[in-house]
Design a protein around this motif. Sequence first.
Motif, PDB file in Angstrom:
ATOM      1  N   GLY A  25      38.904  38.220  37.814  1.00 34.78           N
ATOM      2  CA  GLY A  25      39.245  37.298  36.737  1.00 34.78           C
ATOM      3  C   GLY A  25      38.340  37.412  35.525  1.00 34.78           C
ATOM      4  N   ARG A  26      37.671  38.543  35.361  1.00 34.21           N
ATOM      5  CA  ARG A  26      36.714  38.734  34.264  1.00 34.21           C
ATOM      6  C   ARG A  26      37.298  39.518  33.099  1.00 34.21           C
ATOM      7  NH1 ARG A  26      32.891  42.170  37.044  1.00 34.21           N
ATOM      8  NH2 ARG A  26      32.043  42.409  34.968  1.00 34.21           N
ATOM      9  N   ALA A  27      38.589  39.850  33.151  1.00 36.00           N
ATOM     10  CA  ALA A  27      39.167  40.741  32.145  1.00 36.00           C
ATOM     11  C   ALA A  27      40.325  40.091  31.399  1.00 36.00           C
ATOM     12  CB  ALA A  27      39.630  42.029  32.813  1.00 36.00           C
ATOM     13  N   GLU A  28      40.429  40.497  30.143  1.00 35.47           N
ATOM     14  CA  GLU A  28      41.561  40.133  29.303  1.00 35.47           C
ATOM     15  C   GLU A  28      42.189  41.428  28.810  1.00 35.47           C
ATOM     16  OE1 GLU A  28      40.504  36.182  26.903  1.00 35.47           O
ATOM     17  OE2 GLU A  28      39.123  37.840  26.523  1.00 35.47           O
ATOM     18  N   ILE A  29      43.459  41.357  28.448  1.00 33.52           N
ATOM     19  CA  ILE A  29      44.191  42.515  27.969  1.00 33.52           C
ATOM     20  C   ILE A  29      44.960  42.102  26.724  1.00 33.52           C
ATOM     21  CG2 ILE A  29      46.204  42.069  29.424  1.00 33.52           C
ATOM     22  CD1 ILE A  29      46.319  45.120  29.932  1.00 33.52           C
ATOM     23  N   GLU A  34      49.966  49.708  23.739  1.00 31.93           N
ATOM     24  CA  GLU A  34      48.735  50.370  24.187  1.00 31.93           C
ATOM     25  C   GLU A  34      47.697  49.273  24.403  1.00 31.93           C
ATOM     26  OE1 GLU A  34      48.143  53.368  25.118  1.00 31.93           O
ATOM     27  OE2 GLU A  34      50.026  54.245  24.487  1.00 31.93           O
ATOM     28  N   PRO A  35      47.768  48.564  25.529  1.00 34.72           N
ATOM     29  CA  PRO A  35      46.914  47.399  25.744  1.00 34.72           C
ATOM     30  C   PRO A  35      45.442  47.766  25.899  1.00 34.72           C
ATOM     31  CG  PRO A  35      48.175  47.885  27.714  1.00 34.72           C
ATOM     32  CD  PRO A  35      48.651  48.829  26.658  1.00 34.72           C
ATOM     33  N   ASP A  36      44.596  47.066  25.165  1.00 32.16           N
ATOM     34  CA  ASP A  36      43.148  47.233  25.278  1.00 32.16           C
ATOM     35  C   ASP A  36      42.616  46.228  26.286  1.00 32.16           C
ATOM     36  OD1 ASP A  36      43.063  49.269  23.385  1.00 32.16           O
ATOM     37  OD2 ASP A  36      42.812  47.862  21.731  1.00 32.16           O
ATOM     38  N   LEU A  37      41.552  46.614  26.966  1.00 31.51           N
ATOM     39  CA  LEU A  37      40.963  45.777  28.003  1.00 31.51           C
ATOM     40  C   LEU A  37      39.611  45.256  27.536  1.00 31.51           C
ATOM     41  CD1 LEU A  37      41.578  44.929  30.982  1.00 31.51           C
ATOM     42  CD2 LEU A  37      40.083  46.796  31.669  1.00 31.51           C
ATOM     43  N   TYR A  38      39.357  43.991  27.811  1.00 30.87           N
ATOM     44  CA  TYR A  38      38.079  43.346  27.524  1.00 30.87           C
ATOM     45  C   TYR A  38      37.529  42.817  28.836  1.00 30.87           C
ATOM     46  CZ  TYR A  38      39.386  43.468  22.618  1.00 30.87           C
ATOM     47  OH  TYR A  38      39.742  43.898  21.371  1.00 30.87           O
ATOM     48  N   VAL A  39      36.259  43.085  29.088  1.00 37.46           N
ATOM     49  CA  VAL A  39      35.611  42.605  30.313  1.00 37.46           C
ATOM     50  C   VAL A  39      34.442  41.729  29.906  1.00 37.46           C
ATOM     51  CG1 VAL A  39      34.398  43.247  32.426  1.00 37.46           C
ATOM     52  CG2 VAL A  39      36.324  44.636  31.626  1.00 37.46           C
ATOM     53  N   ASP A  40      34.390  40.537  30.434  1.00 38.76           N
ATOM     54  CA  ASP A  40      33.360  39.560  30.094  1.00 38.76           C
ATOM     55  C   ASP A  40      33.294  39.336  28.580  1.00 38.76           C
ATOM     56  OD1 ASP A  40      32.706  39.298  32.796  1.00 38.76           O
ATOM     57  OD2 ASP A  40      31.202  40.888  32.692  1.00 38.76           O
ATOM     58  N   GLY A  41      34.451  39.381  27.927  1.00 42.72           N
ATOM     59  CA  GLY A  41      34.548  39.125  26.499  1.00 42.72           C
ATOM     60  C   GLY A  41      34.245  40.312  25.607  1.00 42.72           C
ATOM     61  N   CYS A  44      36.163  47.022  26.467  1.00 41.68           N
ATOM     62  CA  CYS A  44      35.842  48.069  27.426  1.00 41.68           C
ATOM     63  C   CYS A  44      35.539  49.354  26.655  1.00 41.68           C
ATOM     64  CB  CYS A  44      37.029  48.260  28.352  1.00 41.68           C
ATOM     65  SG  CYS A  44      36.742  49.479  29.612  1.00 41.68           S
ATOM     66  N   SER A  45      34.531  50.080  27.094  1.00 41.10           N
ATOM     67  CA  SER A  45      34.129  51.289  26.370  1.00 41.10           C
ATOM     68  C   SER A  45      35.051  52.473  26.640  1.00 41.10           C
ATOM     69  CB  SER A  45      32.687  51.672  26.736  1.00 41.10           C
ATOM     70  OG  SER A  45      32.627  52.005  28.111  1.00 41.10           O
ATOM     71  N   ASP A  46      35.929  52.374  27.607  1.00 39.16           N
ATOM     72  CA  ASP A  46      36.839  53.470  27.941  1.00 39.16           C
ATOM     73  C   ASP A  46      38.279  52.964  27.873  1.00 39.16           C
ATOM     74  OD1 ASP A  46      38.181  55.663  28.878  1.00 39.16           O
ATOM     75  OD2 ASP A  46      37.032  55.851  30.734  1.00 39.16           O
ATOM     76  N   GLN A  47      38.772  52.801  26.655  1.00 40.17           N
ATOM     77  CA  GLN A  47      40.126  52.280  26.476  1.00 40.17           C
ATOM     78  C   GLN A  47      41.178  53.277  26.948  1.00 40.17           C
ATOM     79  OE1 GLN A  47      40.864  49.251  26.021  1.00 40.17           O
ATOM     80  NE2 GLN A  47      38.938  48.439  25.296  1.00 40.17           N
ATOM     81  N   SER A  48      40.858  54.565  26.963  1.00 38.34           N
ATOM     82  CA  SER A  48      41.815  55.553  27.481  1.00 38.34           C
ATOM     83  C   SER A  48      42.140  55.264  28.940  1.00 38.34           C
ATOM     84  CB  SER A  48      41.249  56.965  27.355  1.00 38.34           C
ATOM     85  OG  SER A  48      41.063  57.298  26.017  1.00 38.34           O
ATOM     86  N   THR A  49      41.109  54.965  29.714  1.00 37.72           N
ATOM     87  CA  THR A  49      41.334  54.635  31.129  1.00 37.72           C
ATOM     88  C   THR A  49      42.079  53.310  31.244  1.00 37.72           C
ATOM     89  OG1 THR A  49      39.427  55.901  31.861  1.00 37.72           O
ATOM     90  CG2 THR A  49      40.187  54.161  33.330  1.00 37.72           C
ATOM     91  N   ALA A  50      41.740  52.341  30.408  1.00 36.10           N
ATOM     92  CA  ALA A  50      42.450  51.060  30.422  1.00 36.10           C
ATOM     93  C   ALA A  50      43.938  51.274  30.151  1.00 36.10           C
ATOM     94  CB  ALA A  50      41.851  50.107  29.391  1.00 36.10           C
ATOM     95  N   SER A  69      47.637  39.401  20.762  1.00 39.76           N
ATOM     96  CA  SER A  69      46.705  38.416  21.319  1.00 39.76           C
ATOM     97  C   SER A  69      46.094  38.935  22.617  1.00 39.76           C
ATOM     98  CB  SER A  69      47.417  37.083  21.565  1.00 39.76           C
ATOM     99  OG  SER A  69      48.388  37.227  22.576  1.00 39.76           O
ATOM    100  N   ARG A  70      44.984  38.338  23.003  1.00 43.01           N
ATOM    101  CA  ARG A  70      44.353  38.658  24.282  1.00 43.01           C
ATOM    102  C   ARG A  70      44.760  37.613  25.302  1.00 43.01           C
ATOM    103  NH1 ARG A  70      38.244  40.185  22.520  1.00 43.01           N
ATOM    104  NH2 ARG A  70      37.831  38.318  23.724  1.00 43.01           N
ATOM    105  N   VAL A  71      45.153  38.107  26.466  1.00 38.02           N
ATOM    106  CA  VAL A  71      45.591  37.236  27.555  1.00 38.02           C
ATOM    107  C   VAL A  71      44.880  37.687  28.833  1.00 38.02           C
ATOM    108  CG1 VAL A  71      47.847  36.745  26.515  1.00 38.02           C
ATOM    109  CG2 VAL A  71      47.587  38.714  28.041  1.00 38.02           C
ATOM    110  N   PRO A  72      44.822  36.833  29.840  1.00 37.86           N
ATOM    111  CA  PRO A  72      44.184  37.245  31.092  1.00 37.86           C
ATOM    112  C   PRO A  72      44.893  38.462  31.687  1.00 37.86           C
ATOM    113  CG  PRO A  72      44.558  34.868  31.077  1.00 37.86           C
ATOM    114  CD  PRO A  72      45.280  35.437  29.884  1.00 37.86           C
ATOM    115  N   ALA A  73      44.117  39.439  32.093  1.00 38.13           N
ATOM    116  CA  ALA A  73      44.666  40.612  32.771  1.00 38.13           C
ATOM    117  C   ALA A  73      44.847  40.280  34.246  1.00 38.13           C
ATOM    118  CB  ALA A  73      43.729  41.802  32.603  1.00 38.13           C
ATOM    119  N   ARG A  74      45.876  40.816  34.846  1.00 39.84           N
ATOM    120  CA  ARG A  74      46.171  40.582  36.257  1.00 39.84           C
ATOM    121  C   ARG A  74      46.430  41.918  36.935  1.00 39.84           C
ATOM    122  NH1 ARG A  74      44.122  36.294  35.453  1.00 39.84           N
ATOM    123  NH2 ARG A  74      45.230  34.409  34.947  1.00 39.84           N
TER     124      ARG A  74
END
Length: 90
Positions: A25-29, A34-41, A44-50, A69-74
């Motif tokens: 529950g620490r990530a947002e997308i 091309e969704p970007d991932l945020y971890v702990d706000g 993420c440094s590797d958006q290609s992998t995200a 917008s950023r929403v919780p990633a699941r």
Amino acid sequence: MTETTRDPEGLSYRALAMLRAVAQGRAEITVSLEPDLYVDGLPCSDQSTAHRLAHAGLIRMPAGGVRGSRVPARLSETGQDLLAPLAPAA
């Protein structure tokens, strides 16, 4: 995935760490094609992998989010199934 250290399913340790962050529950997308991932706000440094994790159907966003917008990633069911055997024994 492209890194040399992989699990049996072909995912790098970094990709697995990203999946674990989502599971915890620490990530947002971002709501995007091309969704970007945020971890702990933090981004993420590797958006290609995200992007690959999202396109592979391992992580997802809730329905109905506003584009950009950023929403919780699941984790998807597939993502949950992939992490299950890697979870520490209780």
